[in-house]
Write an enzyme that holds these catalytic residues in place. Structure first.
Site, PDB file in Angstrom:
ATOM      1  N   LEU A  30      12.026   7.103   6.571  1.00  0.00           N
ATOM      2  CA  LEU A  30      13.353   6.758   7.083  1.00  0.00           C
ATOM      3  C   LEU A  30      14.178   8.022   7.322  1.00  0.00           C
ATOM      4  O   LEU A  30      14.130   8.970   6.531  1.00  0.00           O
ATOM      5  CB  LEU A  30      14.078   5.840   6.102  1.00  0.00           C
ATOM      6  CG  LEU A  30      13.401   4.501   5.814  1.00  0.00           C
ATOM      7  CD1 LEU A  30      14.300   3.626   4.945  1.00  0.00           C
ATOM      8  CD2 LEU A  30      13.021   3.770   7.104  1.00  0.00           C
ATOM      9  N   GLY A  86       7.034   5.217  -1.588  1.00  0.00           N
ATOM     10  CA  GLY A  86       7.991   6.133  -2.208  1.00  0.00           C
ATOM     11  C   GLY A  86       9.379   5.597  -1.950  1.00  0.00           C
ATOM     12  O   GLY A  86       9.532   4.484  -1.438  1.00  0.00           O
ATOM     13  N   GLY A  87      10.417   6.377  -2.314  1.00  0.00           N
ATOM     14  CA  GLY A  87      11.806   5.931  -2.163  1.00  0.00           C
ATOM     15  C   GLY A  87      12.074   5.358  -0.786  1.00  0.00           C
ATOM     16  O   GLY A  87      12.441   4.206  -0.640  1.00  0.00           O
ATOM     17  N   ASP A  88      11.872   6.193   0.253  1.00  0.00           N
ATOM     18  CA  ASP A  88      12.124   5.704   1.609  1.00  0.00           C
ATOM     19  C   ASP A  88      10.895   5.944   2.480  1.00  0.00           C
ATOM     20  O   ASP A  88      11.001   6.222   3.660  1.00  0.00           O
ATOM     21  CB  ASP A  88      13.365   6.381   2.204  1.00  0.00           C
ATOM     22  CG  ASP A  88      13.233   7.896   2.254  1.00  0.00           C
ATOM     23  OD1 ASP A  88      12.264   8.418   1.648  1.00  0.00           O
ATOM     24  OD2 ASP A  88      14.063   8.551   2.903  1.00  0.00           O
ATOM     25  N   GLU A  89       9.720   5.876   1.850  1.00  0.00           N
ATOM     26  CA  GLU A  89       8.456   6.081   2.580  1.00  0.00           C
ATOM     27  C   GLU A  89       7.640   4.799   2.574  1.00  0.00           C
ATOM     28  O   GLU A  89       7.500   4.141   1.537  1.00  0.00           O
ATOM     29  CB  GLU A  89       7.645   7.201   1.914  1.00  0.00           C
ATOM     30  CG  GLU A  89       8.305   8.567   2.036  1.00  0.00           C
ATOM     31  CD  GLU A  89       7.745   9.559   1.029  1.00  0.00           C
ATOM     32  OE1 GLU A  89       6.615   9.327   0.553  1.00  0.00           O
ATOM     33  OE2 GLU A  89       8.456  10.530   0.720  1.00  0.00           O
TER      34      GLU A  89
END
Lengths: 199, 351
Positions: free
Chosen positions: B218, B258-261
């Site tokens: 993102l 992941g967080g924004d993956e």
């Protein structure tokens, strides 16, 4: 303790007093206890904690609670299977009483490791039978008392049950006197050997 | 009365000579010892039946009829008429009522001394245990030595124990499936997690199915978190998960790694033009303003894809690394775009 004992206790509390009461008793017995599996083994202490918590929650003495449990085991619709197994003992209450000698052996045919007490029936004459109950979990004689009371009702036999003041059975035993005037009976509940087998 | 019966039992018409040590057992005695017996006269006629056999037979007439008219013999099969009864003494018998329901019985016959004939002792065949031949027998219909009632007890108890065991297995299996599902699910978005991705990758490689591995990162998500807080960030991630699920097919895997993956595995799809179209739809989708409370959040996405068909042997680790290179190329080229890995990307960037 055999899970069947714990599960019976849970079923008794749930069916008699409701899920809410059971959950409360379970929480007070052990923090993460939600219910028991009948085919698993549990610590003896947990069973005793549940019984103690139930007595506190319901303001009952332990003997009263255990006798109610015995009555529940053979009279509640959810436990019709146990009642049927008990009725295999004989066609009338007298035959049933005599079958109690064999009951632990019969039960062990199905559940070899369940903690059934030893039972011995003595015919004292004059319509009095003396049932000695030895071993099993502590307080089991009160459960037996409840079972006998409910089964007498089931057979339509009018009986009076008393604790006998005797040490005949030795320590770790309790004795129930069953007074059965020969001419007193009423209509019992219907029973056929094969009611439950076809399903 | 008793003497009367005994006299009838021992009519002095000798077939087998009576010896001194032969028993004089009246019918009452036989009824007690073998409540399911039948007495057969030398002509093969039933002359008496025990009380339980009488109860079992119900309204089937037995007494004064030929044994072979009342019962068919499955064993020995040679028994068809009265003349075949000679010599069956001592053999194991398997027979069934001819009238009405063919209730199966097993038994044994013994020749009678004195008057001659047979005494036939019977019990229910195993298949009749479920309903006791449909005759409503009770405990008193079975002799004290007969284990039929104990068998019923055992069947009933076994059924109860089996039912409980099966319930336990169902509950445990349900719990296992739930735990497994949770173990492979990202709790925030409901997408797959890293474990789900690894398993799906391994499955695709093992099965030799062509696939595309697409990394999605993102853009401007950090600003959303910084400006509007983590709760808003979480809402944005959920909205992105919706977009990713919408633009992919059921057979594809979408995982949050992941967080924004995110990673998408396109199963059986290695056409760069189609993947690029999907990627553009995805980017347009995540660029739609997302309203969280009073805030309006705007983000975008950069994507990089590796195709399993570009390798002699598809290696998930290599493909992840290559898809990452393609993703960085997209980022460098100005974000909000998609690139497919090309071998020239392995050349270190000049900057």
């Amino acid at each position: 303790m055999h899970g069947l004992v714990n599960r019976s206790l849970q079923g008794f509390l749930q069916d008699t007093y409701g899920d809410e009461v059971w959950r409360d008793i379970a929480r007070r017995s052990a923090p993460d206890l939600t219910g028991f599996e009948p085919m698993m083994e549990y610590e003896d202490a947990l069973t005793h904690d549940v019984i103690a918590a139930a007595c506190r929650a319901l303001s009952k003495t332990q003997p009263d609670l255990l006798e109610d449990l015995g009555t529940y085991l053979v009279s509640h619709p959810n436990m019709s299977r146990v009642r049927r197994l008990m009725r295999y003992g004989g066609d009338d209450f007298r035959a049933f009483l005599h079958s109690l000698d064999d009951l632990p052996e019969r039960a062990r045919l199905i559940l070899p490791d369940a903690p059934f007490p030893g039972l011995r029936l003595t015919d004292m004459g004059s319509g009095i039978y003396r049932l000695t109950c030895r071993g099993g979990m502590p307080g089991v004689e009160h459960v037996v008392m409840g079972i006998i009371r409910a089964m007498a009702d089931d057979y339509g036999a009018l009986v009076v049950l008393d604790w006998a003041e005797t040490a005949d059975g030795g320590p770790d035993s309790a004795t129930i006197d069953i007074h059965m005037p020969a001419d007193r009976f009423h209509e019992g509940r219907a029973f056929a050997l094969t009611d439950g087998l076809a399903s | 009365m008793m003497a009367d019966m005994d006299r009838r039992d021992v009519i002095d018409r000798v077939a087998i000579p009576r010896k001194d040590d032969d028993l004089l057992l009246g019918r009452h005695g036989l009824d007690l010892l073998m409540p399911m017996h039948a007495m057969i006269d030398p002509e093969g006629r039933i002359v008496h039946i025990g009380p339980s056999l009488s109860r079992l037979a119900g309204n089937r007439p037995l007494v004064n009829r030929k044994l072979t008219d009342c019962f068919s013999f499955n064993r020995p099969q040679t028994v068809r008429g009265p003349a075949d009864l000679h010599g069956i003494g001592g053999h194991r018998l398997d027979l069934a009522f001819r009238d009405g329901r063919a209730v199966r019985l097993r038994g044994v016959a013994a020749p009678l001394a004195g008057a001659g004939g047979l005494v036939l002792n019977l019990s229910l065949g195993l298949r009749e245990l479920a309903d006791l031949g449909g005759a409503g027998l009770t405990c008193t219909d079975f002799s004290a030595t007969d284990m039929t009632v104990d068998m019923l007890y055992l069947i009933e108890g076994k059924n109860a124990a089996m039912t409980e065991s099966q319930r336990l297995i169902m509950r445990l299996n349900g719990a296992r499936q739930m735990a497994e599902k949770q173990a492979f699910t990202d709790t925030l978005t409901g997408l797959g997690n890293r474990r789900a991705l690894d398993r799906a990758l391994a499955d695709l490689v093992a099965a030799g199915i062509p696939f595309a591995l697409c990394n999605v990162d993102l853009d401007y998500f950090k600003q959303v978190n910084d400006r509007h807080g983590h709760a808003a960030g979480d809402e944005v991630l959920k909205a992105v998960a919706h977009v990713l699920t919408d633009v992919t097919r059921d057979r594809d895997l979408v995982a949050r790694t992941g967080g924004d993956e995110f990673v998408i595995l396109f199963r059986n799809l290695v056409d760069p033009a189609i993947i690029d179209r999907i990627a553009r739809r995805l980017i347009v989708g995540v660029e739609q303003p997302i309203t969280v409370g009073d805030a309006t959040c705007r983000i975008s996405a950069s994507m990089g894809t590796a195709l399993s068909t570009a390798y002699d042997v598809a290696d998930p680790v290599q493909m992840m690394a290559d898809a990452d290179l393609a993703l960085y190329a997209s980022k460098r080229a100005g974000r909000s775009r998609h690139a497919v890995f090309d071998a020239c990307l392995h050349v270190p960037p000049s900057e």
